[in-house]
Design an enzyme around this catalytic site. Structure first.
Site, PDB file in Angstrom:
ATOM      1  N   SER A  15      53.384 -69.606   3.983  1.00 16.25           N
ATOM      2  CA  SER A  15      53.082 -70.652   3.001  1.00 16.25           C
ATOM      3  C   SER A  15      52.490 -70.133   1.698  1.00 16.25           C
ATOM      4  O   SER A  15      52.379 -70.897   0.735  1.00 16.25           O
ATOM      5  CB  SER A  15      52.131 -71.690   3.610  1.00 16.25           C
ATOM      6  N   LYS A  19      54.634 -70.766  -1.207  1.00 12.22           N
ATOM      7  CA  LYS A  19      54.633 -72.057  -1.893  1.00 12.22           C
ATOM      8  C   LYS A  19      54.047 -71.943  -3.295  1.00 12.22           C
ATOM      9  O   LYS A  19      54.406 -72.718  -4.194  1.00 12.22           O
ATOM     10  CB  LYS A  19      53.835 -73.083  -1.072  1.00 12.22           C
ATOM     11  N   TYR A  49      64.022 -73.082   2.618  1.00  8.87           N
ATOM     12  CA  TYR A  49      62.571 -73.031   2.841  1.00  8.87           C
ATOM     13  C   TYR A  49      62.210 -71.963   3.873  1.00  8.87           C
ATOM     14  O   TYR A  49      61.247 -71.207   3.686  1.00  8.87           O
ATOM     15  CB  TYR A  49      62.095 -74.413   3.297  1.00  8.87           C
ATOM     16  N   TYR A  87      44.858 -76.317   3.430  1.00  8.47           N
ATOM     17  CA  TYR A  87      45.151 -77.540   4.187  1.00  8.47           C
ATOM     18  C   TYR A  87      43.869 -78.329   4.449  1.00  8.47           C
ATOM     19  O   TYR A  87      43.049 -78.491   3.536  1.00  8.47           O
ATOM     20  CB  TYR A  87      45.919 -77.211   5.474  1.00  8.47           C
ATOM     21  N   VAL A 130      50.599 -69.003   7.572  1.00 13.11           N
ATOM     22  CA  VAL A 130      50.404 -68.838   9.009  1.00 13.11           C
ATOM     23  C   VAL A 130      50.821 -67.450   9.494  1.00 13.11           C
ATOM     24  O   VAL A 130      50.656 -67.134  10.673  1.00 13.11           O
ATOM     25  CB  VAL A 130      51.131 -69.938   9.823  1.00 13.11           C
TER      26      VAL A 130
END
Length: 305
Positions: free
Chosen positions: A64, A67, A191, A239, A257
């Site tokens: 992530s 992103k 993705y 998060y 992760v």
């Protein structure tokens, strides 16, 4: 900061001695294979100094953290039009939760939870083939790191695609609210490959210099855009653990992760930490501890007087 190299070595040794690693992301089979008993750290400072300790040169899946780079690419392409489809608020829920998406008519809270990242990837596709969108991200990452030896781990990408049920559910829900322009399967494939970009801590810290706006760094994004991405990293980058991370560390950060965390001390340093074992939020357990200790030792914090 003359003592910083020795302090990094000391912190790595302390982490290894404690042996409290957390658990790798076992829901992605390829990541479940990674030995959790590893830790690396790298820093790029404003004067051009680069430091590293532990497994700073061990490649890992940035997941992530990608992103951040896809967001930078999409904002460069679309500008503020993206915010019609994605919000800028913390979610307070798990990264793959569908709860808020249901209650907010298919508009994700922010671009760093999975639903928001999928919309960002959909926008990056923009009617193009996946290889073209991925090429744009890879070009940005390699140029920011000034290193062409950065690649996508195809085994990790295929492992993610094979276990993507929750992300596919998010995609179909986005589609039901007309917030998806490309086929769900195409977005998911793109993705998964984006998340499977493999980097070392040294490469990641170098790529993060564009967000820290360090002197002499390739001008990839504007200062205003860097500041806004940093703000999102601070409020949403970990998060539902983002508030706790801000309290403990005080720097913008984005986790993945795969166990990596990219941190930004604006105008001062870009920092990358990695340890594959995760805490209950899905963030690197040792990496978060290490980030807190580095911030404490250096005094770096966006909240410092």
């Amino acid at each position: 900061m003359d003592g910083l190299p020795k302090e990094l070595e000391r912190l790595v040794a302390e982490a290894r001695g404690a042996g409290d690693w957390g658990r790798p992301a076992d829901y992605i089979p390829e990541l479940a294979k990674v030995d959790p008993a590893q830790v690396g750290v790298a820093l790029c400072l404003a004067d051009g100094t680069e430091l590293g300790a532990g497994e700073a040169d061990r490649p890992f899946s940035i997941q992530s953290i990608s992103k951040v780079f896809s967001l930078a690419a999409v904002l460069g392409r679309l500008g503020d039009d993206l915010w019609r489809r994605v919000g800028r608020e913390p979610s307070g829920t798990a990264f793959d939760s569908i709860f808020l998406l249901e209650h907010e008519n298919g508009r994700p809270r922010n671009p760093f939870i999975n639903a928001g990242a999928l919309v960002t990837t959909d926008a990056l596709l923009g009617g193009r083939e996946p290889r073209q969108a991925l090429s744009e991200i890879m070009h940005l990452v390699r140029a920011a790191a000034e290193d062409d030896d950065i690649h996508i781990d195809k085994a990790v990408a295929e492992s993610e695609k094979a276990t993507a049920s929750r992300n596919m559910a998010l995609l179909y829900y986005l589609q039901s609210h007309d917030n998806l322009l490309n086929p769900p399967e195409m977005v998911m494939g793109t993705y998964a490959h984006q998340c499977a970009i493999e980097m070392t801590c040294r490469q990641l810290a170098r790529a993060g210099r564009m967000l820290a706006m360090l002197p002499g760094v390739p001008a990839m994004i504007s200062p205003l855009r860097a500041r806004r991405i940093n703000a999102l990293m601070m409020t949403c980058g970990q998060y539902d653990g983002s508030g706790n991370f801000a309290f403990r560390v005080g720097l913008p950060g984005k986790s993945g992760v795969g166990g990596g965390i990219l941190l930004v001390a604006p105008g001062v340093a870009s920092i990358a930490v990695w340890s594959p074992g995760l805490d209950g939020y899905g963030n690197s357990q040792v990496g978060t501890w290490l980030a807190e200790r580095i911030a404490g030792y250096t005094g770096w914090s966006v909240f410092a007087p």
